[in-house]
Design a protein around this motif. Structure first.
Motif, PDB file in Angstrom:
ATOM      1  N   SER A  65     -10.541  -7.403  -8.263  1.00  0.00           N
ATOM      2  CA  SER A  65      -9.506  -7.177  -7.253  1.00  0.00           C
ATOM      3  C   SER A  65     -10.106  -6.723  -5.936  1.00  0.00           C
ATOM      4  N   ILE A  66      -9.324  -6.925  -4.882  1.00  0.00           N
ATOM      5  CA  ILE A  66      -9.604  -6.353  -3.567  1.00  0.00           C
ATOM      6  C   ILE A  66      -8.573  -5.244  -3.401  1.00  0.00           C
ATOM      7  N   GLY A  67      -9.040  -4.026  -3.172  1.00  0.00           N
ATOM      8  CA  GLY A  67      -8.129  -2.887  -3.096  1.00  0.00           C
ATOM      9  C   GLY A  67      -7.189  -2.958  -1.901  1.00  0.00           C
ATOM     10  N   LEU A  68      -6.154  -2.152  -1.978  1.00  0.00           N
ATOM     11  CA  LEU A  68      -5.151  -2.086  -0.906  1.00  0.00           C
ATOM     12  C   LEU A  68      -5.815  -1.636   0.402  1.00  0.00           C
ATOM     13  N   HIS A  69      -5.623  -2.435   1.452  1.00  0.00           N
ATOM     14  CA  HIS A  69      -6.206  -2.095   2.758  1.00  0.00           C
ATOM     15  C   HIS A  69      -5.317  -2.632   3.867  1.00  0.00           C
ATOM     16  N   PRO A  70      -5.314  -1.962   5.012  1.00  0.00           N
ATOM     17  CA  PRO A  70      -4.480  -2.388   6.143  1.00  0.00           C
ATOM     18  C   PRO A  70      -5.214  -3.340   7.086  1.00  0.00           C
ATOM     19  N   HIS A  71      -4.435  -4.080   7.847  1.00  0.00           N
ATOM     20  CA  HIS A  71      -4.978  -4.876   8.953  1.00  0.00           C
ATOM     21  C   HIS A  71      -4.275  -4.429  10.225  1.00  0.00           C
ATOM     22  N   HIS A  72      -5.047  -3.964  11.172  1.00  0.00           N
ATOM     23  CA  HIS A  72      -4.495  -3.501  12.449  1.00  0.00           C
ATOM     24  C   HIS A  72      -5.034  -4.378  13.570  1.00  0.00           C
ATOM     25  N   GLY A  73      -4.152  -4.935  14.369  1.00  0.00           N
ATOM     26  CA  GLY A  73      -4.575  -5.758  15.502  1.00  0.00           C
ATOM     27  C   GLY A  73      -5.114  -7.113  15.089  1.00  0.00           C
ATOM     28  N   GLU A  74      -4.847  -7.485  13.859  1.00  0.00           N
ATOM     29  CA  GLU A  74      -5.305  -8.780  13.345  1.00  0.00           C
ATOM     30  C   GLU A  74      -4.396  -9.180  12.197  1.00  0.00           C
ATOM     31  N   GLU A  75      -4.415 -10.472  11.840  1.00  0.00           N
ATOM     32  CA  GLU A  75      -3.634 -10.915  10.688  1.00  0.00           C
ATOM     33  C   GLU A  75      -4.518 -11.747   9.784  1.00  0.00           C
ATOM     34  N   ILE A  87      -0.627 -10.896  -5.662  1.00  0.00           N
ATOM     35  CA  ILE A  87      -0.831 -10.232  -4.383  1.00  0.00           C
ATOM     36  C   ILE A  87       0.310  -9.252  -4.164  1.00  0.00           C
ATOM     37  N   SER A  88       0.000  -8.181  -3.491  1.00  0.00           N
ATOM     38  CA  SER A  88       1.023  -7.201  -3.169  1.00  0.00           C
ATOM     39  C   SER A  88       0.911  -6.819  -1.706  1.00  0.00           C
ATOM     40  N   GLU A  89       2.039  -6.850  -0.999  1.00  0.00           N
ATOM     41  CA  GLU A  89       2.053  -6.365   0.373  1.00  0.00           C
ATOM     42  C   GLU A  89       2.432  -4.900   0.319  1.00  0.00           C
ATOM     43  N   ASP A  90       1.619  -4.074   0.958  1.00  0.00           N
ATOM     44  CA  ASP A  90       1.810  -2.628   1.008  1.00  0.00           C
ATOM     45  C   ASP A  90       1.787  -1.980  -0.380  1.00  0.00           C
ATOM     46  N   GLY A  91       1.289  -2.694  -1.401  1.00  0.00           N
ATOM     47  CA  GLY A  91       1.122  -2.121  -2.734  1.00  0.00           C
ATOM     48  C   GLY A  91       2.420  -1.840  -3.471  1.00  0.00           C
ATOM     49  N   ILE A  92       3.498  -2.492  -3.077  1.00  0.00           N
ATOM     50  CA  ILE A  92       4.798  -2.198  -3.691  1.00  0.00           C
ATOM     51  C   ILE A  92       5.062  -3.094  -4.892  1.00  0.00           C
ATOM     52  N   ALA A  93       5.300  -4.378  -4.670  1.00  0.00           N
ATOM     53  CA  ALA A  93       5.576  -5.293  -5.793  1.00  0.00           C
ATOM     54  C   ALA A  93       4.512  -6.380  -5.830  1.00  0.00           C
ATOM     55  N   TRP A  94       4.147  -6.823  -7.024  1.00  0.00           N
ATOM     56  CA  TRP A  94       3.147  -7.881  -7.171  1.00  0.00           C
ATOM     57  C   TRP A  94       3.848  -9.228  -7.243  1.00  0.00           C
ATOM     58  N   ALA A 102       0.229 -20.031   0.099  1.00  0.00           N
ATOM     59  CA  ALA A 102      -0.415 -19.407   1.252  1.00  0.00           C
ATOM     60  C   ALA A 102       0.313 -18.115   1.558  1.00  0.00           C
ATOM     61  N   THR A 103      -0.429 -17.099   1.948  1.00  0.00           N
ATOM     62  CA  THR A 103       0.186 -15.818   2.315  1.00  0.00           C
ATOM     63  C   THR A 103      -0.293 -15.417   3.705  1.00  0.00           C
ATOM     64  N   LEU A 104       0.545 -14.671   4.376  1.00  0.00           N
ATOM     65  CA  LEU A 104       0.191 -14.158   5.701  1.00  0.00           C
ATOM     66  C   LEU A 104       0.472 -12.665   5.717  1.00  0.00           C
ATOM     67  N   THR A 105      -0.548 -11.879   5.974  1.00  0.00           N
ATOM     68  CA  THR A 105      -0.383 -10.434   6.120  1.00  0.00           C
ATOM     69  C   THR A 105      -0.475 -10.104   7.599  1.00  0.00           C
ATOM     70  N   PRO A 106       0.658  -9.706   8.206  1.00  0.00           N
ATOM     71  CA  PRO A 106       0.650  -9.448   9.643  1.00  0.00           C
ATOM     72  C   PRO A 106      -0.039  -8.140  10.006  1.00  0.00           C
ATOM     73  N   SER A 107      -0.329  -7.989  11.280  1.00  0.00           N
ATOM     74  CA  SER A 107      -0.897  -6.750  11.788  1.00  0.00           C
ATOM     75  C   SER A 107       0.017  -5.585  11.452  1.00  0.00           C
ATOM     76  N   GLY A 108      -0.583  -4.489  11.035  1.00  0.00           N
ATOM     77  CA  GLY A 108       0.191  -3.298  10.703  1.00  0.00           C
ATOM     78  C   GLY A 108       0.587  -3.210   9.242  1.00  0.00           C
TER      79      GLY A 108
END
Ligand code: MN
Length: 130
Positions: A65-75, A87-94, A102-108
């Motif tokens: 796995s790749i641990g939970l991490h944020p992206h700031h100023g980039e996507e 995949i989980s956005e913000d570590g809430i639901a898988w 395809a997934t997109l994780t926005p800035s922030g």
């Protein structure tokens, strides 16, 4: 133009792409995750004139796995080529992911991903926000 075509291209275009050694990478416990992630960088950051900082293939075996991490100023975009994972956005639901997804994780926002079945192969692209 730079044409990356497996090992042959690295040999042909060594001056542009660099040796295979320097663009293959293996990260243990990436971003606080488990196991290891195999990374193949298609292009190095300095080869990209536009604000992309990563264009790579990621490979995760089940349990990696790749641990939970944020992206700031980039996507970051993931495009799944093979295997299955979650995949989980913000570590809430898988959410399950598989080939063609395809997934997109926005800035922030944050994300975490794990392999579940077969070898999960994804293309990852990270671009900086304007
Ligand atoms: Mn990420």
């Amino acid at each position: 133009f730079v044409f990356v075509k497996q090992k042959t291209a690295y040999e042909m275009l060594r001056s542009l792409v660099g040796s295979e050694m320097c663009i293959r990478d293996r990260r243990k416990r990436m971003r606080g995750g488990t196991g290891s992630v195999r990374i193949r960088h298609f292009f190095r950051k300095e080869e990209l004139a536009c604000p992309l900082r990563l264009v790579a293939e990621l490979r995760l075996s089940p349990g990696d796995s790749i641990g939970l991490h944020p992206h700031h100023g980039e996507e970051e975009i993931f495009i799944v080529v093979a295997g299955k994972g979650e995949i989980s956005e913000d570590g809430i639901a898988w959410e399950p992911i598989g080939p063609g997804d395809a997934t997109l994780t926005p800035s922030g926002r944050s994300h975490t991903v794990r392999g579940t079945e077969g070898e999960l192969v994804m293309i990852a692209v990270i671009g900086a926000c304007a």
